[in-house]
Structure formats: C-alpha cells, structure tokens
Design a protein around this motif. Structure first.
Motif, mmCIF file in Angstrom:
data_model
loop_
_atom_site.group_PDB
_atom_site.id
_atom_site.type_symbol
_atom_site.label_atom_id
_atom_site.label_comp_id
_atom_site.label_asym_id
_atom_site.label_seq_id
_atom_site.Cartn_x
_atom_site.Cartn_y
_atom_site.Cartn_z
ATOM 1 N N GLN A 92 12.963 58.942 -0.883
ATOM 2 C CA GLN A 92 13.061 58.764 0.572
ATOM 3 C C GLN A 92 13.659 59.988 1.267
ATOM 4 O O GLN A 92 13.782 60.014 2.496
ATOM 5 C CB GLN A 92 13.893 57.512 0.913
ATOM 6 N N SER A 102 6.137 57.963 -1.334
ATOM 7 C CA SER A 102 6.427 56.533 -1.453
ATOM 8 C C SER A 102 7.102 56.207 -0.123
ATOM 9 O O SER A 102 8.306 56.137 -0.003
ATOM 10 C CB SER A 102 7.365 56.329 -2.640
ATOM 11 N N SER A 103 6.246 56.086 0.904
ATOM 12 C CA SER A 103 6.738 56.108 2.280
ATOM 13 C C SER A 103 7.305 54.769 2.729
ATOM 14 O O SER A 103 6.588 53.886 3.134
ATOM 15 C CB SER A 103 5.604 56.529 3.227
ATOM 16 N N GLY A 104 8.607 54.652 2.617
ATOM 17 C CA GLY A 104 9.262 53.442 3.098
ATOM 18 C C GLY A 104 9.315 53.408 4.609
ATOM 19 O O GLY A 104 9.018 54.391 5.283
ATOM 20 N N SER A 105 9.685 52.265 5.153
ATOM 21 C CA SER A 105 9.886 52.140 6.593
ATOM 22 C C SER A 105 10.799 50.942 6.824
ATOM 23 O O SER A 105 10.967 50.103 5.938
ATOM 24 C CB SER A 105 8.563 51.914 7.320
ATOM 25 N N THR A 251 4.642 51.096 3.666
ATOM 26 C CA THR A 251 4.911 49.776 3.118
ATOM 27 C C THR A 251 5.595 49.997 1.773
ATOM 28 O O THR A 251 5.126 50.794 0.975
ATOM 29 C CB THR A 251 3.589 49.016 2.938
ATOM 30 N N THR A 252 6.709 49.313 1.548
ATOM 31 C CA THR A 252 7.478 49.618 0.339
ATOM 32 C C THR A 252 6.717 49.162 -0.904
ATOM 33 O O THR A 252 5.860 48.296 -0.854
ATOM 34 C CB THR A 252 8.856 48.931 0.396
ATOM 35 N N THR A 405 8.948 59.466 4.802
ATOM 36 C CA THR A 405 9.018 59.028 6.193
ATOM 37 C C THR A 405 9.998 59.844 7.020
ATOM 38 O O THR A 405 9.780 60.080 8.208
ATOM 39 C CB THR A 405 9.386 57.534 6.216
#
Lengths: 430, 430
Positions: A92, A102-105, A251-252, A405
C-alpha cells in the motif's frame, strides 16, 4: 495482572469470561484497530518498501508455542508494530511499483469489514440470499461498465461470479472435462502487459470448437474507460472473461470477476449436491447457487466490497483514478525519454513502464542484463521504492507499475530520481 | 449536494477528489463502520435467523446500473440496513444452529481488518516475509495444541499452510497426479459428525501405498481439548490433516488449516516459477514460498487472524469456548430426553445433536420423515431459530449445531421450546 481485566470481568469472586463476540467489546477493540491502521497509512512512507528482514527473522522473535492465557489487544498491537511490520513488504506504500498493484481503497476495506461482520457462508442462495443476489447484480453492473456483450450478463443468458483469483482459473481441470481453458499465454502477456488481438484468435478457436477464456487479470478494469475499451474488441467471440478487481480496481484482495456466456458448462463441471444443502429455493430452480460455480463449497460475501467500491467512487471516479495512474506512468516515461541512457523496452499500454539502461550507455564488455539486474537490486535495497523485473525474449527489463492507491506524481518523480542516482553510481564504478 | 462534500473538497473553484485511501477519511469512515457492525451484533436477535425474502427480491430494489457519481457512506449504510440485511441469513445470530457454525470472534475480525489493511500479496516470501513466517509459526503452534505428531510440523520435516477451505482439498487433481487424496467419506461423515477410526484405516492404506488425508473440517479444532484428542488417535499414520478454523475455531471465513508430512508432494504438484517472481530469497532455498502449496498464485495474509485468535483467547480460553458449546448441546439433549416423543438419532460427539420426533409419537399412517421435514420447515419459517436436516441411512433427522459465538444457554432452551411448540402444533392437526 492488568490484562486480565480486558478479557474477564470478576463477579462475586468468580472470573466470568466475556463472550468473544460481545458487541461493546467489539466496538472498543474495533475503534482501536481502525486508529492503528489509519496511523499505519499516515506513516507508511517511513518504512522500507520491500522488507529488509532476513529469512527466519520472525521465529527468533516469537515464542515457540501459543500462549496458555488470553493476551490483551494493546500488547498484540505493540508486537504487530515491532515484529510484524518490519517483515511487511508494503504493497500500500505510494512507492510500491512492483509486480502488479494490490490497490486497496477505503470502500474496499469497509466492504471487507461488512462481509467479515456478517460472516455468512453463501454456498447456496438460502445461505444468505443477499450475498447471491448482490453478486449477480454487481457482476451485471460491472459487465455493463465494461460494455461486455449482453450474452455475458444474466439478463442475456450468461452470468458472472466472483472467484478467488484469475490464476486459479488456469489451475483447475474440471472433473467432467467438459470445461477446457485455453490460451494459456498469461505468464508472458502479464509480465509485459501486451494484449492479444481477441477477434482473430476467437475466430480460429471457434473453427476447432475450443473454449476461449480471456484473462485480463491486471488491466481488465481499465476497460471501463472508453479510451481503453478497444483492447476488448472481439471479446464477443470468447466463452469467458475475467479480471482481478483486487489488482487495479480498488477492491481489496481477493476478488476475481469472471463472466461466462454459458455458465451451465461450469455448473455441470463443478456442482455438488450434499443432502444437507437441499432446500426449497434450490428445488424451485429460481435461484443461483454459487457453490456450483467454483471449486470450494464455502464462500465469503465478496460482492459487498465490489458494491461499496462501485457506489463510493462511481463510474466517473473509478475512471479518473485509473487515468491518473496512466498519466503518472506517462510522466515516468517522459522523464526516461529526457535521459538518453535509458530506453523504454515495451510500449506502455496501461500504467506499467518497462525500461532499462540502454546497451549504448553501458561499457562494451559489460553484460547489459547483468547491469540492469544490479541496478534493480540497488534500487530495491535502498528501501525507497520497490520494482521487479521481467525477462522477455532474453531481454531483462525493470518494470515500474503505477497503481498503489496512495501514489501521486511526486512519488513517480522521486522513483525516477532514485533510478537515475543508482544508475549513475553503478556507471561510475566502471 | 451535501454528499459531494464527503468525497470531494473544493479548492479555488476546482473540485479536487480525495485520495481513495486518504488516512483521515479512512479513520472517519472506519469508525462509522465499526459502530454499524457493533450495533448489528447488539440487535441481531430482532431479525429472522433464516432470511425470509423471495428469490429476486434484491433486483427489484437496486438500480439496473452502477452509479455514475460517487455516493456517501451514510447513504450506502442505509441501503445495507434496508435492502441487504433482510436478505441475510444471520450466521452470527445466537439462534443459528444450521449446517456447521461460522464462528466469528472479535479477534478473528480484527485480524481480518489488519490483513485487509496491509493488503499484501504473499505469493512468495519476499512478497511479505512476515506473512509467510507468521503462517509457518502459527501452524506449528496450532499443530502442537492439537498434539499432532512432530512429523507434521516444520520442526519435524513436515509443515502447515492456510488454504481457503477443506472442501477445496477434495476438488483438485494435481497436474502431475503425484498427489492423490483418498477417504472421500466426508459428505456422509460431516452431516452426522461421526468419526472414522484412523489407525486401522491408515494401516490398510499404507499397505496399498495410498495417500491418507484426514479431513476434520468441523471438529478438528475441538481436539485441542484433551477429552477430545482421542478422536485423532492414529493420525500419525496419515499423510495430511486439515480442519476449518472458520467453522468452530472462532476465526472468520476463510481459514482452512492443512498440515502435511511431506510438503514436497504438494510443492512438486503445484509449484509455478514465472520469471517475474524470481528473487534471491527463493534462490537461496532458505524460505517457504506458499504459492507452491496452493492452486492460486495470490494469497491473503490469513495467518494474522489465526494469530490474533490464539493470542487473544489463549489455549485455555479456546478450550473453554468449545466446552461451553458442547455443554449446551448436552443441555439440549437432556431437554429432548425429558420429552419421550423425541429421540436423539446419532450419538452426540461434539456440539451437534441429531434428533427427530420418534415414530412412536406419530400417528400410524403418517410418514415419519415427512413429519419431521414439516416440523423443520415450521421451525425455520418462524424466524426464531435456524436448523437444517440430514438424511442418513434413509432416516431424516433435524440437526441442531451449537457453535454460533453469541449462543448461550437461554438460546438453546428457547430453541427446544420452539421445537416442542411446533411439534405440538403439528401433532394437533392429526
């Protein structure tokens, strides 16, 4: 001991243990964890991006056996800070450019919380009707956003399902062999983000009656932007299509979106009917039982996080995030172009730049691949950024994948300066 | 519009979008979600346990397409309350006695949050050393708690891995066919919680060189209690052993713990080596790369939640929770025994009671199975509890599985009263 107070309450001299899902204790500890993670994001740039620990580091720090007695969250969080975080490679971090993102939000995280809170097992419709129905609905939503042919949507006789990850789709052989997945060119295509022309391939496959699965694991989500949709031209000739929303769709992990024109092929390969799961809704044949669309019986309520992502950011927001990353990759490319010692090796289709120090810049007797390998190791050992390599057609390239992100222009600029500095240092040694 | 303020900030007349992982916005929305879920647990008993919606209910309520513009969390949570919760079958309700439990806990939930917060992809060691090392360590801890032979632990040449779910283990055929799983008696055994004698079975299998996998999906975790450990006698003759910590071990979905005496068999069947994942640690052969122990390439940091569960409750706490459920099941059995119209059909090994209205209590011409089927439907339609059935040897039984974390004695007593009332009502119709 102070910690006992947290897990026990003493009543009339007897120790009475709190229920492990006590709502007020849940609230107290939940808020504590939110603050811990928010602080982690706030401070994420102070940690080396690629973990610098040595193999076996954690066994030296942790006890050999599980504790006999309960321990309080405060102590556990200290250990997370001191023992776990040094061993984390920070996916992250805004300076993470390795592999694929591994685009978290926030929305993905909240959806995961909600899904974990309900903790339902949605093997069939009655196991939680909302889990099944929301999944069918968001898969239709997303299919429309991607302008998939209606034959891939429930409304058109097809349908979508959320499975663990795209790589799984290649690993299984169905029990009945009724489902054959072809075009296993992913290892090559993924590392370079090249895209096959779908139309001609589907035409050939059709001639031979071969199932065509289009795996757009990394960049499928980008095709919600009209300017990228052309990469999917010809998908109407395919049998199935998938992409990992946990890669570059905020989306995780894990969330692979898979659509099929003929879900019956999957169902006939994978369905199971233990008596314990028989119920009226299934007998009525009016419902989807997603256990028959995947290998495992159990399944989490993954649709919630995708639903929260789509609603919290909207189609325009998601498109803008993706375009932002693409622009940052172009920015990195322009910085490379201004220094003739570098070359971009593959065309940049999305937000991933493949580059190397050009053979022209490297002293004659040196191995170009070896030089770039040393350069990459020097970059990653710095802890200031993390990138990985690929080897395509014998050429060793360094890959910079924008997609974390938190990444902004300044991080990409700093990454280029780091590459330049390390290249300078290496070139000076000759 | 008020909602725009939440996702955008207006600066010099231009709308600037917040980063979708902005730490302060994460904190604000995260706290909101914790309160939402804590309130849900607080109020969980007001909802019908088995959802009462009709197929297709959600498509009537939700729009046909994803929203174009961002929507605020406040609105989404209202929709969760009004549209999603009616379609949830409440596995966390204290009145949930169906299938096998999906026993959540605060520690499991927090571990999941932390894992989602880091959102690492632990395909190999360098992808996040802590993820790999913690997994190996907790699998050794748990193996010791279960008194597995040391040959199943890393220290004894074996090793453990967390995979999605036990049912998956039966579904795959390895690409090399070097790994064959046998003893596929699970459907039968699981529904009745009968346990095979492992010693004699392993002896026979050894004679024929057959791989023995012991799947203790539901109750394996109970064997941390000395009084249940005898069910694992003979496991030293098996090749592998697994149980689902997400069933009855207070760890949220999904978390299947799998140990093997010879992990090399799994690794030779499942390993992949794309160039992009090559790295020095892997080359050194000093590390575990868990991608080679499972079918998918990606993997979440599942060890965190198991670690938090083991530490937050300790060996004694976990044993006490399990014993509590077993005692509640015995309590239900004693209530049944006091009413001669009921009979317990299978011996209660753990916390699952199989019962029915006895043929002696049912008027002569009635079908006993049909009567009990009607009784179960009447119980579940009430919304006050949820149980499911099994059919073993032609006998239809109602199953009451105690294991929802919030369940206490009063819920089991109420469940019995419900069964009794509904049986009375049905018997009166004759």
């Amino acid at each position: 001991m102070g910690d006992l107070k947290l897990n026990h309450s003493v009543k009339n001299g007897a120790v009475s243990r709190l229920n492990p899902l006590d709502p007020e204790e849940f609230r107290r500890q939940g808020h504590m964890m939110i603050d811990f993670i928010a602080d982690y994001y706030q401070n994420i740039e102070i940690y080396p991006v690629r973990s610098q620990v040595k193999p076996g580091y954690l066994r030296e720090r942790l006890p050999e056996s599980a504790p006999v007695n309960p321990e309080p969250l405060e102590i556990i969080l200290k250990d997370v800070q001191n023992d776990i975080i040094p061993g984390i490679t920070h996916w992250q971090s805004p300076n993470f450019f390795a592999y694929f993102p591994s685009s978290g939000s926030i929305a993905g995280f909240l959806g995961e919380m909600l899904s974990t809170g309900f903790n339902t097992v949605g093997f069939n419709w009655i196991g939680s009707p909302a889990a099944t129905e929301l999944e069918s609905i968001v898969m239709d939503w997303l299919g429309k956003m991607l302008k998939l042919p209606s034959s891939f949507l429930f409304s058109g006789g097809g349908g979508g399902v959320i499975v663990v990850t795209c790589s799984n789709n290649f690993r299984f052989r169905s029990r009945t062999n009724s489902l054959v997945l072809m075009l296993h060119r992913r290892d090559y295509l993924s590392s370079s983000t090249a895209v096959d022309p779908l139309g001609p391939l589907c035409d050939v496959a059709k001639e031979y009656g071969i199932w065509v699965h289009v795996d757009a694991a990394y960049a499928g989500g980008a095709c919600i932007c009209p300017e990228f949709r052309h990469f999917l031209d010809g998908v109407e000739g395919a049998n199935s299509f998938s992409f990992n929303a946990h890669k570059w769709f905020f989306t995780t992990l894990d969330c692979c979106c898979l659509w099929l024109k003929h879900p019956s092929a999957l169902i006939s390969a994978l369905s199971t009917n233990p008596e314990i799961l028989n119920n009226k809704a299934t007998e009525s044949k009016q419902v989807v039982d997603y256990k028959d669309w995947q290998m495992a019986l159990s399944r989490r309520f993954r649709a919630l996080k995708l639903w929260l992502v789509l609603r919290s950011y909207g189609v325009t927001g998601l498109g803008d995030f993706i375009r932002g990353h693409v622009k940052m990759a172009k920015h990195f490319e322009s910085l490379l172009a201004a220094d003739k010692r570098f070359e971009v090796v593959f065309p940049t289709n999305f937000a991933m730049v493949s580059f190397r120090v050009s053979p022209l810049a490297i002293p004659n007797n040196e191995d170009v691949n070896e030089f770039n390998r040393n350069l990459l190791e020097s970059i990653n050992a710095s802890g200031s950024a993390y990138m990985v390599h690929a080897v395509v057609g014998g050429v060793y390239v360094i890959r910079l994948a924008v997609g974390a992100t938190l990444t902004e222009y300044q991080h990409v600029t700093m990454a280029f300066k780091l590459v330049q500095d390390r290249a300078n240092a290496l070139l000076c040694t000759y």
